[in-house]
Scaffold this motif. Sequence first.
Motif, PDB file in Angstrom:
ATOM      1  N   ARG A 153       0.831  -1.209   0.000  1.00  0.00           N
ATOM      2  CA  ARG A 153       0.000   0.000   0.000  1.00  0.00           C
ATOM      3  C   ARG A 153       0.864   1.257   0.000  1.00  0.00           C
ATOM      4  NH1 ARG A 153      -2.977  -3.023   3.801  1.00  0.00           N
ATOM      5  NH2 ARG A 153      -2.102  -1.806   5.523  1.00  0.00           N
ATOM      6  N   VAL A 154       1.924   1.249   0.791  1.00  0.00           N
ATOM      7  CA  VAL A 154       2.815   2.413   0.844  1.00  0.00           C
ATOM      8  C   VAL A 154       3.525   2.603  -0.494  1.00  0.00           C
ATOM      9  CG1 VAL A 154       4.914   3.344   1.897  1.00  0.00           C
ATOM     10  CG2 VAL A 154       3.120   2.346   3.344  1.00  0.00           C
ATOM     11  N   GLU A 155       4.005   1.531  -1.079  1.00  0.00           N
ATOM     12  CA  GLU A 155       4.652   1.630  -2.388  1.00  0.00           C
ATOM     13  C   GLU A 155       3.698   2.234  -3.413  1.00  0.00           C
ATOM     14  OE1 GLU A 155       7.132  -1.696  -3.850  1.00  0.00           O
ATOM     15  OE2 GLU A 155       6.615  -2.668  -1.963  1.00  0.00           O
ATOM     16  N   ASN A 156       2.458   1.790  -3.404  1.00  0.00           N
ATOM     17  CA  ASN A 156       1.480   2.319  -4.348  1.00  0.00           C
ATOM     18  C   ASN A 156       1.225   3.801  -4.105  1.00  0.00           C
ATOM     19  OD1 ASN A 156      -0.693   1.904  -6.430  1.00  0.00           O
ATOM     20  ND2 ASN A 156      -1.974   2.537  -4.717  1.00  0.00           N
ATOM     21  N   THR A 157       1.154   4.189  -2.850  1.00  0.00           N
ATOM     22  CA  THR A 157       0.949   5.606  -2.527  1.00  0.00           C
ATOM     23  C   THR A 157       2.093   6.458  -3.055  1.00  0.00           C
ATOM     24  OG1 THR A 157      -0.339   5.091  -0.537  1.00  0.00           O
ATOM     25  CG2 THR A 157       0.685   7.272  -0.651  1.00  0.00           C
ATOM     26  N   ILE A 158       3.327   6.022  -2.813  1.00  0.00           N
ATOM     27  CA  ILE A 158       4.492   6.800  -3.262  1.00  0.00           C
ATOM     28  C   ILE A 158       4.549   6.860  -4.780  1.00  0.00           C
ATOM     29  CG2 ILE A 158       7.024   6.879  -3.277  1.00  0.00           C
ATOM     30  CD1 ILE A 158       6.970   5.668  -0.477  1.00  0.00           C
ATOM     31  N   SER A 159       4.124   5.797  -5.443  1.00  0.00           N
ATOM     32  CA  SER A 159       4.178   5.775  -6.914  1.00  0.00           C
ATOM     33  C   SER A 159       3.243   6.805  -7.540  1.00  0.00           C
ATOM     34  CB  SER A 159       3.840   4.381  -7.435  1.00  0.00           C
ATOM     35  OG  SER A 159       2.456   4.095  -7.290  1.00  0.00           O
ATOM     36  N   HIS A 160       2.296   7.331  -6.759  1.00  0.00           N
ATOM     37  CA  HIS A 160       1.370   8.343  -7.263  1.00  0.00           C
ATOM     38  C   HIS A 160       1.690   9.740  -6.737  1.00  0.00           C
ATOM     39  CE1 HIS A 160      -0.878   4.684  -8.209  1.00  0.00           C
ATOM     40  NE2 HIS A 160      -1.511   5.414  -9.115  1.00  0.00           N
ATOM     41  N   LEU A 161       2.784   9.892  -6.025  1.00  0.00           N
ATOM     42  CA  LEU A 161       3.199  11.201  -5.551  1.00  0.00           C
ATOM     43  C   LEU A 161       4.089  11.883  -6.585  1.00  0.00           C
ATOM     44  CD1 LEU A 161       4.050  10.325  -1.832  1.00  0.00           C
ATOM     45  CD2 LEU A 161       2.043  11.564  -2.665  1.00  0.00           C
ATOM     46  N   PRO A 162       4.175  13.210  -6.560  1.00  0.00           N
ATOM     47  CA  PRO A 162       5.048  13.908  -7.510  1.00  0.00           C
ATOM     48  C   PRO A 162       6.506  13.486  -7.362  1.00  0.00           C
ATOM     49  CG  PRO A 162       3.566  15.456  -6.434  1.00  0.00           C
ATOM     50  CD  PRO A 162       3.426  14.155  -5.705  1.00  0.00           C
ATOM     51  N   ALA A 163       7.217  13.480  -8.468  1.00  0.00           N
ATOM     52  CA  ALA A 163       8.650  13.201  -8.452  1.00  0.00           C
ATOM     53  C   ALA A 163       9.384  14.290  -7.673  1.00  0.00           C
ATOM     54  CB  ALA A 163       9.186  13.118  -9.872  1.00  0.00           C
ATOM     55  N   LEU A 164      10.515  13.927  -7.083  1.00  0.00           N
ATOM     56  CA  LEU A 164      11.295  14.885  -6.295  1.00  0.00           C
ATOM     57  C   LEU A 164      12.235  15.710  -7.161  1.00  0.00           C
ATOM     58  CD1 LEU A 164      12.133  12.658  -3.203  1.00  0.00           C
ATOM     59  CD2 LEU A 164      10.395  14.444  -3.378  1.00  0.00           C
ATOM     60  N   VAL A 165      12.713  15.145  -8.247  1.00  0.00           N
ATOM     61  CA  VAL A 165      13.607  15.858  -9.165  1.00  0.00           C
ATOM     62  C   VAL A 165      13.170  15.546 -10.588  1.00  0.00           C
ATOM     63  CG1 VAL A 165      15.570  15.843  -7.569  1.00  0.00           C
ATOM     64  CG2 VAL A 165      15.288  13.954  -9.177  1.00  0.00           C
ATOM     65  N   SER A 166      13.623  16.358 -11.531  1.00  0.00           N
ATOM     66  CA  SER A 166      13.153  16.225 -12.909  1.00  0.00           C
ATOM     67  C   SER A 166      14.196  15.582 -13.818  1.00  0.00           C
ATOM     68  CB  SER A 166      12.798  17.604 -13.469  1.00  0.00           C
ATOM     69  OG  SER A 166      13.974  18.325 -13.769  1.00  0.00           O
ATOM     70  N   PRO A 167      13.743  14.923 -14.893  1.00  0.00           N
ATOM     71  CA  PRO A 167      14.687  14.395 -15.884  1.00  0.00           C
ATOM     72  C   PRO A 167      15.613  15.471 -16.442  1.00  0.00           C
ATOM     73  CG  PRO A 167      12.531  13.422 -16.233  1.00  0.00           C
ATOM     74  CD  PRO A 167      12.349  14.495 -15.192  1.00  0.00           C
ATOM     75  N   GLY A 168      15.097  16.695 -16.645  1.00  0.00           N
ATOM     76  CA  GLY A 168      15.951  17.763 -17.161  1.00  0.00           C
ATOM     77  C   GLY A 168      17.098  18.087 -16.234  1.00  0.00           C
ATOM     78  N   GLU A 169      16.832  18.083 -14.931  1.00  0.00           N
ATOM     79  CA  GLU A 169      17.899  18.328 -13.961  1.00  0.00           C
ATOM     80  C   GLU A 169      18.937  17.217 -14.001  1.00  0.00           C
ATOM     81  OE1 GLU A 169      15.455  20.769 -10.494  1.00  0.00           O
ATOM     82  OE2 GLU A 169      15.450  18.590 -10.482  1.00  0.00           O
ATOM     83  N   MET A 170      18.466  15.978 -14.130  1.00  0.00           N
ATOM     84  CA  MET A 170      19.401  14.850 -14.170  1.00  0.00           C
ATOM     85  C   MET A 170      20.249  14.873 -15.434  1.00  0.00           C
ATOM     86  SD  MET A 170      17.169  11.796 -12.411  1.00  0.00           S
ATOM     87  CE  MET A 170      15.488  12.371 -12.602  1.00  0.00           C
ATOM     88  N   ARG A 171      19.653  15.286 -16.540  1.00  0.00           N
ATOM     89  CA  ARG A 171      20.439  15.410 -17.766  1.00  0.00           C
ATOM     90  C   ARG A 171      21.472  16.519 -17.638  1.00  0.00           C
ATOM     91  NH1 ARG A 171      15.362  13.777 -20.273  1.00  0.00           N
ATOM     92  NH2 ARG A 171      14.626  15.926 -20.473  1.00  0.00           N
ATOM     93  N   ALA A 172      21.109  17.616 -16.958  1.00  0.00           N
ATOM     94  CA  ALA A 172      22.077  18.700 -16.742  1.00  0.00           C
ATOM     95  C   ALA A 172      23.255  18.215 -15.907  1.00  0.00           C
ATOM     96  CB  ALA A 172      21.388  19.882 -16.069  1.00  0.00           C
TER      97      ALA A 172
END
Length: 493
Positions: A72-91
């Motif tokens: 249940r907790v895993e499912n809840t976290i999977s629907h929360l906003p991401a903490l960082v963005s792909p653009g930041e990781m690419r930078a």
Amino acid sequence: MTPAFAPSLPLPSRDRATLRARLSHTRAPVAVLGEAPRPVSAPISHPWTPSSWRTRRALQQPTYPDQEHLARVENTISHLPALVSPGEMRALKAQLGNVALGHGFVLQGGDCAESLEETSEGVTDNIRALFKMAVVLMWGSQEPVVKIGRLAGQYGKPRSADTEVIDGVELPSYRGENINGAPFTPEARIPDPNRMLLAYNRSAGTTNLVRALASGGFGDLKRVKEWGMDWSMGTAKGREYMATAERIAESLHFMETCGVSPQQPVMTSTDVFTSHEGLLLPYEQALTRMDEETGEWYDCSGHFIWIGERTREIEDAHVQFAKGIANPIGVKAGPTMKPEELLRLCDELNPTNEPGRLTVITRMGAGKILQGLPPLVRAIKREGRHVVWVSDSMHGNTFKADSGFKTRSWNRIMTEVRGFFAVHEAEGTKAGGLHFEMTGKEVTECVGGTRKIKAEDLSQRYESLCDPRLNQSQALEMAFEAAEILRSQRRNH
């Protein structure tokens, strides 16, 4: 840093499958303003999904007594906003790519294990200490410094045993604030899935604070003298820092006199990226998202994720998970690492040999660095692999003082740092960065340094939840020593 990432909720699985069918991993990457061009990824030759690690041996995972609660907790976290963005990781990957190609230096530092009770003042102290170290290294090396904090997710810790015994009582080992509690009681030591939600919320707050500090003027180079005002000038390194800050201030004033505005973003803001060991795989999977722009998967729990020394077996779960995410990733390499093992890890984790994708974080120990590192460096150089070499001089130099406190010696830490630079100088390769467990507080956890902390002083301010950290004075002293080595190498070349 790019703005905070607030994506919509994840697509249903059937829509994700449709999207993946439409998006090819081999299509030309979309250009993003301010980012370096990204190499085209090779087709994935095996079916990878964020959950495919579950088919492999997963070491260092807690045993949760209630699996339905965990789901249940895993499912809840999977629907929360991401903490960082792909653009930041690419930078970040682009910046690390420059280091891999010989330009720049990495400074990675922060807590051994973060506390869920950490205050905003504590986070700010750590960022201030990281900024001070980065300025010293940048001034000495005359190269850009990539700043990566061990924060906003560094909660889980690998342990040498599943249980510990005190006074005849055996309980599960403390594994970090996102798993169980540090007090030696049966209640605290039971792994609790709800702690992942607490860690997520705390990581979100820390990430946003770091963004605000980095882009909101706290990182302004005009403030380099202010960063030192809270630090006692009773030490030689404190006075040396202020002298360096004065020279930087004079340079900025000269630029302003010449008509060059010091208010350019490059002067008034900076990038600080977040990182942690990707240890607790259910949490990492729950925060893994597909980037709709590229069709790639990213672990959005932090910008930079590393695999520890205890979990880097090629066929095991942590390598299986890491090879499918597009984040820049690291792998720890201790004294038992063989060249052929490292090359296999390169094949698994960076098959396209993309600069900036893979960082090798060596943790040999002061007495083993000169023997253990050269074979690895030679193998990577011989095969033409692009990696960033970073030294973790903390973990191989831990010992227990007579008082019972786990500690580290500043002298031995610095001996490993010097050995790291010496090996790369001898092999004609790039010493790419330093990785420290440190804090902006004046704790007494490591012995030595200019303040000459002794074993009998450790009890005064031993605040770490796990391993001993360099305090602000010791960390800055380390930065000056490393900067002098970089300055000397620059003169010699």
